[in-house]
Structures are given as structure tokens and as C-alpha cells.
Design an enzyme around this catalytic site. Structure first.
Site, PDB file in Angstrom:
ATOM      1  N   GLU A   1      32.711  38.072  29.559  1.00 43.66           N
ATOM      2  CA  GLU A   1      34.062  37.491  29.422  1.00 43.66           C
ATOM      3  C   GLU A   1      34.037  36.461  30.435  1.00 43.66           C
ATOM      4  O   GLU A   1      35.193  35.457  30.198  1.00 43.66           O
ATOM      5  CB  GLU A   1      34.844  38.640  29.919  1.00 43.66           C
ATOM      6  CG  GLU A   1      35.087  39.238  31.324  1.00 43.66           C
ATOM      7  CD  GLU A   1      34.229  39.800  31.965  1.00 43.66           C
ATOM      8  OE1 GLU A   1      34.120  40.231  33.073  1.00 43.66           O
ATOM      9  OE2 GLU A   1      33.394  40.540  31.085  1.00 43.66           O
TER      10      GLU A   1
ATOM     11  N   HIS B   1      29.000  40.314  33.013  1.00 42.66           N
ATOM     12  CA  HIS B   1      30.349  39.979  32.696  1.00 42.66           C
ATOM     13  C   HIS B   1      30.397  38.626  31.534  1.00 42.66           C
ATOM     14  O   HIS B   1      30.405  37.566  31.858  1.00 42.66           O
ATOM     15  CB  HIS B   1      31.174  39.365  33.926  1.00 42.66           C
ATOM     16  CG  HIS B   1      31.449  40.345  34.914  1.00 42.66           C
ATOM     17  ND1 HIS B   1      32.480  40.839  35.202  1.00 42.66           N
ATOM     18  CD2 HIS B   1      30.501  40.618  36.054  1.00 42.66           C
ATOM     19  CE1 HIS B   1      32.444  41.824  36.024  1.00 42.66           C
ATOM     20  NE2 HIS B   1      31.504  41.410  36.576  1.00 42.66           N
TER      21      HIS B   1
ATOM     22  N   CYS C   1      29.962  46.054  34.035  1.00 47.13           N
ATOM     23  CA  CYS C   1      29.755  46.090  35.157  1.00 47.13           C
ATOM     24  C   CYS C   1      30.604  47.406  35.822  1.00 47.13           C
ATOM     25  O   CYS C   1      29.914  48.298  35.469  1.00 47.13           O
ATOM     26  CB  CYS C   1      30.465  44.869  35.701  1.00 47.13           C
ATOM     27  SG  CYS C   1      29.867  44.711  37.703  1.00 47.13           S
TER      28      CYS C   1
END
Length: 219
Positions: free
Chosen positions: A200, A198, A81
Site C-alpha cells: 500500500e 507494505h 506486515c
């Protein structure tokens, strides 16, 4: 097999999530805030957050020049991002004083998918990552408008009914640049990797394993 040491640029953004994902993917993960900490890592993750803030703090913490030098020397870096924006050679809709590391020959558009309330999730096929489509989370995400000859496109977002809304309302998901169908959201150039989304935040460690393997190969 010795675990590669991978740092997460800990100036702003979702640092803890990346550290946890990297550890789960087999890396010795640690935050990086100082040049001495950067010297101790084999690879670096630039997390999602606010690219203009990360840009300013990289100067304040005297990390810009050391990161530039490590990238030039071949250190693997993954940007998600805002991290994608920081790795781009050119940024559209950015601030005039915004400066990145310019490692990947690509042009990205900042906040291309819309505002926070326009955040969404969508399946993305990632070249080189086995196991089927990746459940990608897009939050004020950029997209890639142009890539150079040395850049490999790894993934594009689809424009179908499989999207789900994360924000308060469902947006048309269009900007002045046009509809989002087939936009580039994952790229690689040499040891540099970047995604608009994202990983994560999903619990799916495949992309982090991909990067850990990249770091291990480069070392």
C-alpha cells in the site's frame, strides 16, 4: 460487474493507504471498526501497524470472535506486515499476551528483519502476480520461518545488491535466526493471503488487484 465490498480493519496502522489502494484496484473499500461493519463486507484487510496493539483493540472493539468466525466460514483476508502476524498460527518473539486470528498454518518471527532503522526495500517475485518483480517495502517486518502443507509460498526476499536502505543506517540485516537470504515473505492458504511487506506504500496496485480478484471469486 459489481465491485466487491472489502473492509480494512481500522483499529490501528496504515488504514487510509489500504483503503485508497483497494479503491484503485476496483473494490468498494471501507474501514471496519465494529462487528456490524464487518458483517457488511465480502473480504477484509488487516493492515501494517503494531500487532500487539491490534490484538488488544480487537478485543476492546469486540471484533475478535466475529473475525474468527468469518475466517472459519471462508471470508478472504489479506494481512500485510502486522496483519501477517495476526494471521499466523504461531508467532516467535511476540508478547505472551498477544493473540492473533491464527488462520494460516505458519510460524512467523516478529520484527525479524530488525528495528525501524533497519527498514529496507527489495525486489520480490510474487507467484500469480504478473508484471515482473514487486518493489517491496519492509518496515520492522516479520518473516515466515515455517509453513504447513496447505500453505503456498508466493514470494521470497533476495539477498543481493538491489536492496536499498530506508532507515537512518544500513544494518547487517541479520538476526539471531540467521541471514535474510531466501526468507519467505508472501504466502497464501486458501482465501487467506499475507505479506511481510507494505504494498500500500508503493503505488503498485497489483497485489491489491490480486486480492480483489480473490474476493470476487470467493463471492
Amino acid at each position: 460487474m459489481t465491485a466487491p465490498v472489502i473492509g480494512v480493519l481500522a483499529l490501528q496502522g496504515d488504514v487510509r493507504e489500504h483503503v485508497a489502494a483497494l479503491a484503485g484496484a476496483g473494490a468498494d473499500a471501507r474501514p471496519v471498526r465494529r462487528p456490524a461493519e464487518l458483517d457488511a463486507v465480502d473480504g477484509l484487510v488487516i493492515p501494517g501497524g503494531e500487532s500487539t496493539t491490534i490484538s488488544k483493540l480487537a478485543d476492546i472493539f469486540e471484533l475478535r470472535e466475529p473475525i474468527d468466525k468469518r475466517i472459519a466460514a471462508g471470508m478472504p483476508v489479506y494481512g500485510s506486515c502486522a496483519g501477517m502476524i495476526m494471521l499466523a498460527a504461531a508467532v516467535l518473539d511476540g508478547r505472551p499476551d498477544q493473540r492473533g486470528f491464527q488462520g494460516i498454518e505458519m510460524t512467523v518471527r516478529r520484527n525479524a528483519f530488525g528495528r525501524q532503522v533497519d527498514s529496507f526495500e527489495a525486489p520480490v517475485e510474487i507467484t500469480g502476480v504478473e508484471g515482473g518483480q514487486f518493489h517491496a517495502v519492509f518496515i520492522r517486518a516479520p518473516w515466515v520461518e515455517r509453513v504447513g502443507a496447505g500453505v503456498e509460498v508466493l514470494g521470497r526476499v533476495t539477498d543481493d545488491d538491489s536492496r536499498s536502505q530506508r532507515g537512518v543506517r544500513r544494518a547487517e540485516l541479520e538476526s539471531s535466526s540467521g541471514p535474510t537470504a531466501d526468507r519467505i515473505v508472501a504466502v497464501r492458504q486458501g482465501n487467506l493471503l499475507a505479506t511481510s511487506f507494505h504494498p500500500e506504500l508503493t503505488g503498485d496496485l497489483r497485489l491489491h488487484r490480486y486480492f480483489v480478484d480473490l474476493v470476487r471469486s470467493a463471492s
